[in-house]
Design a protein around this motif. Sequence first.
Motif, PDB file in Angstrom:
ATOM      1  N   GLY A 137       0.790  -1.219   0.000  1.00  0.00           N
ATOM      2  CA  GLY A 137       0.000   0.000   0.000  1.00  0.00           C
ATOM      3  C   GLY A 137       0.821   1.267   0.000  1.00  0.00           C
ATOM      4  N   ASP A 138       2.164   1.135  -0.029  1.00  0.00           N
ATOM      5  CA  ASP A 138       3.026   2.319   0.004  1.00  0.00           C
ATOM      6  C   ASP A 138       2.592   3.281   1.107  1.00  0.00           C
ATOM      7  N   VAL A 139       2.593   2.781   2.330  1.00  0.00           N
ATOM      8  CA  VAL A 139       2.131   3.561   3.474  1.00  0.00           C
ATOM      9  C   VAL A 139       3.311   4.298   4.097  1.00  0.00           C
TER      10      VAL A 139
ATOM     11  N   ASN B 235      -1.960   3.957  -0.031  1.00  0.00           N
ATOM     12  CA  ASN B 235      -2.935   3.483  -1.017  1.00  0.00           C
ATOM     13  C   ASN B 235      -3.605   2.196  -0.540  1.00  0.00           C
ATOM     14  N   TRP B 236      -4.481   1.656  -1.384  1.00  0.00           N
ATOM     15  CA  TRP B 236      -5.105   0.374  -1.073  1.00  0.00           C
ATOM     16  C   TRP B 236      -4.030  -0.693  -0.936  1.00  0.00           C
TER      17      TRP B 236
ATOM     18  N   GLY C 228      -2.648 -11.004  -4.089  1.00  0.00           N
ATOM     19  CA  GLY C 228      -2.382  -9.823  -4.901  1.00  0.00           C
ATOM     20  C   GLY C 228      -3.630  -9.064  -5.307  1.00  0.00           C
ATOM     21  N   VAL C 229      -4.760  -9.336  -4.648  1.00  0.00           N
ATOM     22  CA  VAL C 229      -6.021  -8.670  -4.958  1.00  0.00           C
ATOM     23  C   VAL C 229      -6.188  -7.464  -4.035  1.00  0.00           C
ATOM     24  N   ASP C 230      -6.610  -6.343  -4.615  1.00  0.00           N
ATOM     25  CA  ASP C 230      -6.821  -5.144  -3.816  1.00  0.00           C
ATOM     26  C   ASP C 230      -7.874  -5.383  -2.733  1.00  0.00           C
ATOM     27  N   ILE C 231      -7.597  -4.894  -1.530  1.00  0.00           N
ATOM     28  CA  ILE C 231      -8.566  -4.921  -0.432  1.00  0.00           C
ATOM     29  C   ILE C 231      -9.360  -3.626  -0.512  1.00  0.00           C
ATOM     30  N   THR C 232     -10.631  -3.736  -0.805  1.00  0.00           N
ATOM     31  CA  THR C 232     -11.477  -2.569  -1.048  1.00  0.00           C
ATOM     32  C   THR C 232     -11.418  -1.583   0.112  1.00  0.00           C
ATOM     33  N   GLY C 233     -11.168  -0.323  -0.225  1.00  0.00           N
ATOM     34  CA  GLY C 233     -11.207   0.737   0.772  1.00  0.00           C
ATOM     35  C   GLY C 233     -10.143   0.655   1.837  1.00  0.00           C
ATOM     36  N   SER C 234      -8.994   0.056   1.521  1.00  0.00           N
ATOM     37  CA  SER C 234      -7.957  -0.161   2.536  1.00  0.00           C
ATOM     38  C   SER C 234      -6.882   0.914   2.528  1.00  0.00           C
TER      39      SER C 234
END
Length: 650
Positions: free
Chosen positions: A170-172, A198-199, A205-211
């Motif tokens: 998520g590049d946090v 980001n998410w 490797g699936v995006d976690i919605t709204g994360s």
Amino acid sequence: MSKSFLFLASTVSIFSLVSYAQAQDAVELNRIVIGTEANDDNSVEVTDEDIVRINPTDLQDLFAAEPTIAVGSSLPVSQKLYVNGVEETNLSVSIDGSRQNNKIFHHNATTLIDPSLLKAVSIDPGVAPADAGPGALAGSIQYETKDVGDLLPDGKMFGGFTIGEYSTNGDVFTTSNALYARKDGFEALGFIKYAIGNWQQDGDGVDITGSGTKLLSGLGKIAYQSEIGHRLELSYERVGDDEARPYRANIGTIMGGRPVPLTRNYDLARQNVTLTYTNENPVGLWDPTIQLAYSITNLGIEEDASNIYGETDSINGKIENKFGLDNGSITAGVDFFADSANLQYEDLLNSALNESSTEKASNIGIYAQARLDITDRFRTSFGARADFQRFEGVNDYKDNTSGLSANLSGEFDVTDYLTASAGASHVFGGIPLAENFILNPLWDYSSGFQSVTSNNVFAGLNARFGNFNVSGKVFHTAINDARTPSYGGGPALTKDMTSTGFEVGLGYDWGNGFARVGYANIDTKIDGNPSDSYTGNYLTVPIGQIFTLEAAHTFADYGVTIGGNGQIVLEETDNFGGGSTQTTLAGYEVFNAFVEYTPLNYENLTLRAAVNNIFDETYVSRATYGQEFSTVEPLHEPGRSFKLSLKAKF
């Protein structure tokens, strides 16, 4: 080869290195405290040393090593905490002594908190003392934030730190900064943290919605302590999360049903203000605490056609004194709260549909708790409280209720190496407020209410053999007439729930490090049927069997600490209630590790590298909502993530 075997094999390798290092080390650092080490056989204590070692981002990190504490949801904005299988709104929850009234929306977190602000957490599962506050139906949770004395070494008047962190998933990016000072009895502390990202992606490797990450937290304190110990402290703490989340923030998606957007913005903020007087040099029978506090949680959800605003708050306080005795103490006092839950609904297309609803509750409690050493081998704690509550519903409904609570627990040293403990409590909880987002201005309260009550018991054994520690405990909680209202079903619906289980633990402490394994098996029921997360909203979720592992060691000659933890959650098969459509909750194995380096010649610098979810497991935390329903895609946990942080103190 299973992930758990690989992790255990790695741990054995670490211990081999540790054995060599112990033979070589000539310098010892401070002893590492075994994670969540209890101060009695029924409490859980997360110390400042634990928090520094864990370096938690959220509640899941903070309690990862505790098998009886589960946290649902991968998003801090919707995380809910379960102690012995019971959701935290059934416990007395305080931050710096201030009562928390945070039951605002069932899709949201109950208590949004930033662990980096904390210096300690104390949990009494099930049986809680009378001075833990009102409403401790299934125990108590006490969060305590940092003070200047926790951060500034003796002899220094001014200091601070800055921390920069980066997580690959998520590049946090996170930055934390603090300044603190003391002089002539005066103290001041300021802390602020900002995280953005980001998410994130799950193990597939699936995006976690709204994360996405967008969190801002802060802590401010000023205090004065006289030479003879009189201390007055004013504290302000705030945590805010403002970001696009899944439409229902604790659920990935729901298949079928009414069409809704994938995400909507949740603006959640929790604030806490406390003014506290204590005497830090108590003498004999005089050890007073006087506190006045205010806590508030706001949630705003804005959509194209409507705006919804919820607010819960609590004005609360206490006056108590701890009477010191030769063989212990007695704490007695009076506390109060005035809580409210408010909802404002604005329909942007038809103002005739606008709604405004409020419930209120106020309470005065009188309590006393004795903690005494009866003999050299027998220690006991017992107490009682009386609570007098006034409840106000929508449409000017009013009700008065009162009740008694009592608790008794004790420890007996059977031998020099074996301690037995047991306890029981009966708790009066009054009439809890409904969640804001289901308040209905047309509710009819004429049928009246049953006050919620609970009964708790536990029994345990703890054995010490040199550096080894072995423990075991059984427990049971029964909550009767828990209030479970719904918008269309009315305000006075109730359910009964039970949580029954046991835990065992094995730990080994060698001074510069430790290793421990824990196991818990928890079975929860609602109205006599197996629980599910829908029916168990604000009560419980299915937990089942959880193993936890944790180890850490400091190589004193090199300023290096290594460690790791893991959870092994077994598959759970049951006939879940509430119309659930699945009979199996998947098991999973997840492990994390870190290495931390503080140069011996530059002790003001600390570099830390960590990898979370080492084996990139795709899984859903056991306490996350909706796993029992085939129409629900629950929120997955993040996949593998590498984290780097650098801390500089001055």
